[in-house]
Design a protein around this motif. Sequence first.
Motif, PDB file in Angstrom:
ATOM      1  N   SER A  22     -14.828 -12.969  25.091  1.00 16.55           N
ATOM      2  CA  SER A  22     -14.752 -12.930  26.713  1.00 16.55           C
ATOM      3  C   SER A  22     -13.721 -13.409  27.209  1.00 16.55           C
ATOM      4  O   SER A  22     -13.561 -15.170  26.697  1.00 16.55           O
ATOM      5  N   VAL A  31     -10.416  -4.630  23.795  1.00 19.14           N
ATOM      6  CA  VAL A  31     -11.099  -3.351  24.673  1.00 19.14           C
ATOM      7  C   VAL A  31     -10.692  -4.352  26.127  1.00 19.14           C
ATOM      8  O   VAL A  31     -10.618  -4.825  26.975  1.00 19.14           O
ATOM      9  N   ASP A  32      -9.605  -3.259  25.959  1.00 18.12           N
ATOM     10  CA  ASP A  32      -8.714  -3.636  27.392  1.00 18.12           C
ATOM     11  C   ASP A  32      -9.324  -3.147  28.611  1.00 18.12           C
ATOM     12  O   ASP A  32      -7.734  -2.013  28.644  1.00 18.12           O
ATOM     13  N   SER A  77      -5.906  -2.522  21.697  1.00 19.37           N
ATOM     14  CA  SER A  77      -6.742  -1.359  22.745  1.00 19.37           C
ATOM     15  C   SER A  77      -5.924  -0.722  22.251  1.00 19.37           C
ATOM     16  O   SER A  77      -4.703  -0.106  23.064  1.00 19.37           O
ATOM     17  N   THR A 114     -15.250   1.290  20.033  1.00 24.77           N
ATOM     18  CA  THR A 114     -14.958   0.331  19.800  1.00 24.77           C
ATOM     19  C   THR A 114     -15.852   0.438  18.907  1.00 24.77           C
ATOM     20  O   THR A 114     -15.609  -0.683  17.794  1.00 24.77           O
ATOM     21  N   THR A 116     -12.175  -9.048  24.492  1.00 24.56           N
ATOM     22  CA  THR A 116     -12.148  -8.207  26.207  1.00 24.56           C
ATOM     23  C   THR A 116     -11.640  -9.707  27.715  1.00 24.56           C
ATOM     24  O   THR A 116     -12.220 -10.062  27.346  1.00 24.56           O
ATOM     25  N   SER A 166     -16.611  -3.929  31.285  1.00 21.41           N
ATOM     26  CA  SER A 166     -16.136  -4.228  29.647  1.00 21.41           C
ATOM     27  C   SER A 166     -16.555  -5.311  28.981  1.00 21.41           C
ATOM     28  O   SER A 166     -17.237  -5.257  27.458  1.00 21.41           O
ATOM     29  N   GLU A 167     -16.895  -6.161  29.469  1.00 25.46           N
ATOM     30  CA  GLU A 167     -18.152  -7.939  28.979  1.00 25.46           C
ATOM     31  C   GLU A 167     -19.335  -7.262  28.397  1.00 25.46           C
ATOM     32  O   GLU A 167     -19.905  -7.628  27.578  1.00 25.46           O
ATOM     33  N   VAL A 199     -18.740  -5.226  25.981  1.00 27.19           N
ATOM     34  CA  VAL A 199     -19.016  -6.329  24.673  1.00 27.19           C
ATOM     35  C   VAL A 199     -20.470  -6.642  23.910  1.00 27.19           C
ATOM     36  O   VAL A 199     -20.317  -6.715  22.569  1.00 27.19           O
TER      37      VAL A 199
END
Length: 326
Positions: free
Chosen positions: A56, A86-87, A118, A131, A150, A156-157, A160
């Motif tokens: 990240s 993952v964005d 992504s 994902t 990410t 999103s963090e 992940v």
Amino acid sequence: MPEKIDNQALLSGDRRALAKCITLVESTLPADRALATSLIEEILPNTGNSLRIGISGVPGVGKSTFIESFGLHLIETGKKIAVLAVDPSSPIAGGSILGDKTRMTQLSRSPDAFIRPSPSSGMMGGIAHKTRETILLCEAAGYDIILVETVGVGQSEVDVYSMVDFFMMLMVPNAGDDLQGIKRGITELVDSIIINKADGPSIPLAQTAKQYYQNALHLLRADSDFWRPRVLTCSSTEKTNIDQIASMIFEFQALATEENRMQNRREKQNLSWLKRLINNEVEQRLKHNETIRDIYPNLENDVIAGKRSPLNAATEVINLLFDKAP
Ligand SMILES: Nc1nc2c(ncn2[C@@H]2O[C@H](COP(=O)(O)OP(=O)(O)O)[C@@H](O)[C@H]2O)c(=O)[nH]1
Ligand SMILES: [Mg+2]
């Protein structure tokens, strides 16, 4: 009709089969969803053998450049690497995809690397779902290390973090700005902080930042776990200290494999994912139930007017939902 999926080709590591399977799990068509679910079920015994690493950091910190250098180094040690992104912030044709293509030129040409940008955005939450399944597909295809990139913003963090074995945060050598990262509770998530761009005139700054983060982690985080988060510096462009980061990863892997520690973490992740999937599904059915949709405004009015208690109204909705559910 959805295309027939060739499990054998996937298991033998065929990249085209892998790409096709990922497209299938990313599809939202009901027929594809059914196929994807049974595909994942079938390959499940062939999954779980990788080390899953989350990477990240804010845009521009050097994640893609780092992954290029780190990935190539890991390949030199004999590993096969899959890179997923993952964005949620990227628009349909994702800025990150362009970035990845130009920053990972060597890695993307390696037969031992598989890079998947992504999926198109527009469905928060859905992305992380895909994902997880994509990680399983990459494992079935024989990839040893899965890097999930990410952007360092909010959900999103955390998403992940909840799907990887090891979570690292890239920072720039500029302690002032990054105080925020520490405040946001990132210390609870990270297994390592990497100060990137430790090159040229930034080397002393990077050393200062390293001290700072080491102290912050030491102060803010209780050591209950087998792993104490570590702070390292590197330069992704000059490829310095990349080998140290790889050594750290392998050390972690060795420790994590002992006494089933990694397995325990994954079991917890799977159980909370199971709960989330069930909650999501119930919410979806609630949203799409026509009877409930029709009566809901009146229920709300009754509750506002004090004609019914919220408990009574909620009970009616729940009863409707579960009686009507297939
Ligand atoms: N000096 C220096 N620049 C770097 C380093 N790593 C990345 N960069 C530069 O930082 C910019 C952003 O890098 P990128 O990998 O696209 O960042 P991302 O948005 O986090 O994926 C690019 O211009 C890179 O060349 C590094 O280790 N040192
Ligand atoms: Mg990038």
